[in-house]
Design an enzyme around this catalytic site. Structure first.
Site, short mmCIF file in Angstrom:
data_model
loop_
_atom_site.label_atom_id
_atom_site.label_comp_id
_atom_site.label_asym_id
_atom_site.label_seq_id
_atom_site.Cartn_x
_atom_site.Cartn_y
_atom_site.Cartn_z
N GLY A 12 51.36 52.29 24.54
CA GLY A 12 50.79 51.02 24.98
C GLY A 12 51.12 49.95 23.95
N MET A 13 52.08 49.08 24.26
CA MET A 13 52.54 48.05 23.32
C MET A 13 51.78 46.76 23.57
SD MET A 13 54.89 49.64 21.55
CE MET A 13 55.87 48.37 20.75
N SER A 14 50.99 46.35 22.57
CA SER A 14 50.15 45.16 22.74
C SER A 14 50.81 43.91 22.16
CB SER A 14 48.82 45.37 22.02
OG SER A 14 49.05 45.51 20.63
N GLY A 15 51.90 44.11 21.42
CA GLY A 15 52.47 43.00 20.67
C GLY A 15 51.87 42.89 19.29
N GLY A 16 51.14 43.92 18.87
CA GLY A 16 50.53 43.94 17.53
C GLY A 16 51.21 44.96 16.63
N ASP A 18 49.93 47.62 14.98
CA ASP A 18 49.53 49.03 15.07
C ASP A 18 50.32 49.78 16.14
OD1 ASP A 18 47.60 48.66 13.04
OD2 ASP A 18 46.17 47.90 14.50
N SER A 19 50.47 49.18 17.32
CA SER A 19 51.23 49.85 18.38
C SER A 19 52.72 49.87 18.03
CB SER A 19 50.99 49.19 19.74
OG SER A 19 51.27 47.81 19.72
N CYS A 103 36.94 48.72 28.65
CA CYS A 103 38.37 48.55 28.85
C CYS A 103 39.12 49.83 28.50
CB CYS A 103 38.85 47.39 27.99
SG CYS A 103 40.59 47.10 28.15
N GLY A 128 47.68 52.40 19.47
CA GLY A 128 47.57 52.08 18.05
C GLY A 128 46.16 52.16 17.52
N CYS A 200 38.83 42.30 24.05
CA CYS A 200 39.77 43.19 24.70
C CYS A 200 41.03 42.43 25.11
CB CYS A 200 39.05 43.82 25.89
SG CYS A 200 39.78 45.34 26.44
#
EC number: 2.8.1.13
Length: 371
Positions: A12-16, A18-19, A103, A128, A200
């Site tokens: 799950g890529m959040s754009g942060g 950690d991921s 979530c 992440g 979230c």
């Protein structure tokens, strides 16, 4: 070749950061890795749109750098139906919900897990989150993250051992500075990106303005516990137990300059009750009742047991005794009184490093005030 070379993981890529680092670590472990960017909110202003677009661009840049595919999916309808409507209903009822927990339960470890397995052929998903997984006797346990400051097990207590068995948490074994260092070494665009603190998937926005769009605010009086009118609030939903900032009232002669804290909300009279001092007796609780229980091993609790509990994120462990009332509710008694136990928030139980599960705080047992 490693044993993992035939296993496909969707991160799950959040754009942060950690991921981003999670994806890299999984590649290093030999997995077939691809990313998934989840769109869970239909933006309704330019600022929100820009923020979401930046996150997607960052996720894409990281995937390009790591040589992996990025899929996208829109879960906005699921988010609205299963997270947001419940979130609003709780606020309307005067409680303070935790949308991140909902979530994770409904989106990241349900909709995402199902989509990754069924549509993308994944063996595992990865996120992440700063938590660890431990497999014992064929069952997966949820452990606190190695970095005590970043541990996110509080937000994942609703997961079952089956969901955990299908999930990987690569950064849970690392401390945050190490994660940033890896991202910088790889020259990832997310290396210096600050951690998100918004609701979230709803992101960084002014919470009061946001809530006001969906729920009509009802202004009312701010009263002291002694019955003195000291101000006016713009809506009970904007306040939570133990809150200090944003009340707009100063000290009193009797209480000196001690700051004011929210100690209760009276829904019937639409009154916000305040008192001075962060350990005022009205703010303290000796226990709570938790409902909507989720135990990670999915075994019901049948006898009292000792453990520690957290009634909010990043709180120190509270030693307590947990006694089942029925299949749906437990009675929790703290060894020492605890401040700002808030109905609607989650009580999460631990034994050592193991997250046992938790439930929603239905009511608190106030510290009795001497006559």
């Amino acid at each position: 070749m490693s044993d993992n070379s035939q296993k496909k993981v969707i991160v799950g890529m959040s754009g942060g950061v950690d991921s981003s680092v999670s994806a890299y670590l999984l590649q290093q472990q030999g997995y077939q890795v691809a990313g998934l960017f989840m769109k869970n909110w239909e933006e309704d202003d330019d600022e929100e749109y820009c923020s979401a677009a930046t996150d997607l661009a960052d996720a894409q840049a990281v995937c390009d750098k790591l040589g992996m595919e990025l899929h996208t999916v829109n879960f906005a309808a699921e988010y609205w139906d299963n997270v947001f409507e419940l979130f609003l209903a709780e606020y309307k009822a005067g409680r303070t919900p935790n949308p991140d927990i909902l979530c994770n339960k409904e989106i990241k470890f349900k909709a995402f897990l199902e989509f990754a397995a069924e549509d993308l052929g994944a063996d595992y998903i990865a996120t992440g989150h700063y938590v660890r997984r431990q497999d014992v006797d064929g069952k997966s346990r949820l452990l606190r993250g190695l970095d005590g400051n970043k541990d996110q097990s509080y937000f994942l207590y609703t997961l079952s051992h089956e969901q955990i068995a299908q999930s990987l948490f690569p950064v849970g074994e690392l401390e945050k500075p190490e994660v940033r260092r890896i991202a910088e070494q790889l020259d990832l665009v997310t290396a210096k990106k600050k951690d998100s603190t918004g609701i979230c998937f709803i992101g960084e926005r002014k919470f009061r303005d946001f809530l006001g769009r969906y729920l009509p605010a009802q202004p009312g009086p701010i009263m002291t516990v002694d019955g003195q009118l000291v101000g006016k609030h713009q809506g009970l939903m904007y306040h939570t137990l133990g809150q200090r900032k944003g009340l707009g009232i100063g000290g009193t002669k009797e209480g000196g300059d001690d700051p004011w804290y929210v100690v209760d909300k009276d829904l019937d009279s639409n009154t916000l009750l305040v008192a001075q001092g962060h350990e005022h007796p009205r703010l303290m609780s000796v226990g709570l009742v938790a409902q909507q229980l989720h135990w990670v091993d999915r075994q019901p609790v049948t006898a009292p047991f000792r453990c520690v509990v957290k009634t909010r994120y990043r709180q120190q462990d509270i030693p307590c005794t947990v006694t089942p009332l029925d299949d749906e509710r437990v009675d929790v008694r703290f060894d020492d009184p605890v401040a700002a136990v808030t109905p609607g928030q989650s009580a999460v139980f631990y034994q050592g490093e193991i997250c046992l599960g938790g439930g929603i705080i239905e009511q608190r047992y106030p510290l009795t005030i001497p006559a």
